[in-house]
Write a protein that holds these residues in place. Structure first.
Motif, short mmCIF file in Angstrom:
data_model
loop_
_atom_site.label_atom_id
_atom_site.label_comp_id
_atom_site.label_asym_id
_atom_site.label_seq_id
_atom_site.Cartn_x
_atom_site.Cartn_y
_atom_site.Cartn_z
N ARG A 24 0.81 -1.22 0.00
CA ARG A 24 0.00 0.00 0.00
C ARG A 24 0.84 1.27 0.00
NH1 ARG A 24 -5.47 -0.79 3.23
NH2 ARG A 24 -5.87 -3.01 2.90
N TYR A 182 -10.04 -3.15 0.00
CA TYR A 182 -10.93 -1.99 0.06
C TYR A 182 -11.33 -1.69 1.50
CZ TYR A 182 -14.37 1.25 -1.98
OH TYR A 182 -15.08 2.38 -2.36
N THR A 184 -9.35 -0.06 5.25
CA THR A 184 -8.13 0.45 5.89
C THR A 184 -7.68 -0.51 6.99
OG1 THR A 184 -9.32 1.73 7.58
CG2 THR A 184 -8.87 2.83 5.46
N THR A 197 -10.77 6.55 1.09
CA THR A 197 -9.71 5.94 0.29
C THR A 197 -8.29 6.41 0.59
OG1 THR A 197 -10.20 7.51 -1.49
CG2 THR A 197 -11.23 5.36 -1.61
N LEU A 200 -6.42 4.02 2.67
CA LEU A 200 -6.02 2.72 2.13
C LEU A 200 -4.52 2.62 1.90
CD1 LEU A 200 -8.84 2.12 -0.54
CD2 LEU A 200 -8.70 1.20 1.79
#
Length: 360
Positions: A24, A182, A184, A197, A200
């Motif tokens: 990520r 999708y 966190t 988002t 994320l």
């Protein structure tokens, strides 16, 4: 040129990210300096050195619920799909967004299939709202013996719902990896139908590195509604009717933010949702940040005077969206649109699974 056209831009379709980075924090991070107008190109993993030890990083901890429902009309076998919006706990009635053809009548049953195609829950039609949403009550056929395990709406959705992937990602088609991707890493209270988002991009390792540099972290809650995807349809911003979302800021978060800012640190928000809930809390307390819980329809647009927020980490948003307008309120429209133009030129990855920018 109308006012909303000032927040439009052209985006090549191939720049819309269809899946996240394998790690990520390897996503790119555009650094936008409001004081100089400078635009630099970094990575999310660089955050520990981009944040000051005196700062506080504020994240929205709302968890995405599997709100997408797929099945068929029990009587006619006609295909049906919908999106769970909210539930009335006192009556057990759900509000669902659906575009299925045909007239659904009160008392009619909809059979829901889980992500493996297995039939289970039924939705019994109650009525329609004034804006066309469907009101239903969930029930389990008598052949199932575990009905008692479904108490809250989120319990039903965890079993029978699907991750509500936005339509610009694989045409809204969920894959198994989305269950983790999708969401966190700090998601806790269930309630969003879309991911916050910007959050994320974080991993547990990155958060540990940030805290090791003495930057504080704090959490707020804003349950993201379907309105977050809705473009502004009016010519002027003043005519836009903002959607309503539930949020909460607790005493511990207020204390951390207020103390850090009083000592020269910045309140750095992760995502526009964190901005909205903090500015809502302040607006409800004469500009002072104090604990707050409630519904907010705040529309942050130029020339909004920010009471709490000093910097923002955010993904790249859709043209003509309230989120792009919010970014422009902080960065100025000219700088925001220049940053978007640079992002397209540098082939940044856009939208939910895409890259981010840090506005300081």
């Amino acid at each position: 040129m109308s006012e909303i056209e000032l927040y439009d831009y052209d985006l090549p379709r191939e720049l819309i990210a269809q899946q996240p980075m394998a790690t990520r924090s390897d996503a790119r991070l555009m650094l936008v300096d409001r004081s100089t107008g400078a635009i630099d190109h970094r990575y999310v993993r660089d955050l520990p050195e981009l944040l000051d030890p005196a700062d506080v990083l504020v994240m929205n901890n709302s968890a995405v619920v599997p709100a997408r429902l797929i099945g068929y009309r029990t009587k006619t076998k006609g295909r049906w799909q919908g999106l769970f919006l909210k539930a009335d706990e006192s009556t057990g009635i759900w509000e669902v967004l659906t575009k299925t053809r045909g007239t659904l009548t009160p008392g009619e049953s909809i059979t829901i299939q889980d992500r493996n195609g297995v039939e289970g829950m039924h939705l019994i039609v109650v009525a329609r709202t004034d804006d066309g949403h469907l009101l239903v009550t969930p029930t389990m056929p008598s052949k199932f013996d575990d009905t008692d395990s479904f108490q809250a709406a989120a319990d039903w959705l965890e079993r029978f719902g699907r991750i509500p992937i936005p339509p610009y990602i694989r045409n809204g088609h969920m894959v198994d990896a989305d269950v983790e991707n999708y969401q966190t890493v700090f998601a806790d209270p269930r309630g969003s139908v879309a991911a916050p988002t910007a959050g994320l991009h974080f991993t547990d390792k990155l958060l540990q590195e940030i805290r090791a540099k003495e930057t504080a972290t704090a959490e707020v809650t804003l349950h993201v509604g379907i309105g977050t995807f809705r473009p502004i349809a009016t010519e002027s911003l003043s005519e836009h009717q903002m959607h309503t979302e539930w949020g909460q800021v607790d005493a511990a978060t207020c204390k951390t933010i207020n103390e850090r800012r009083q000592n020269g640190g910045r309140c750095v928000c992760v995502g526009t949702t964190s901005v909205r809930v903090l500015e809502s809390a302040a607006a409800n307390n004469a500009g002072d940040l104090k604990p707050w819980t409630g519904e907010t329809d705040i529309f942050i647009k130029p020339p909004h005077q920010f009471a709490v927020v000093d910097a923002l980490m955010t993904n790249f948003h859709l043209p003509r969206s309230s989120l792009l307008v919010l970014v422009s309120a902080l960065a100025t429209r000219e700088l925001a649109m220049a940053a978007y133009k640079a992002a397209v030129a540098e082939e940044y990855r856009f939208y939910s699974y895409g890259d981010a920018m840090l506005i300081v």
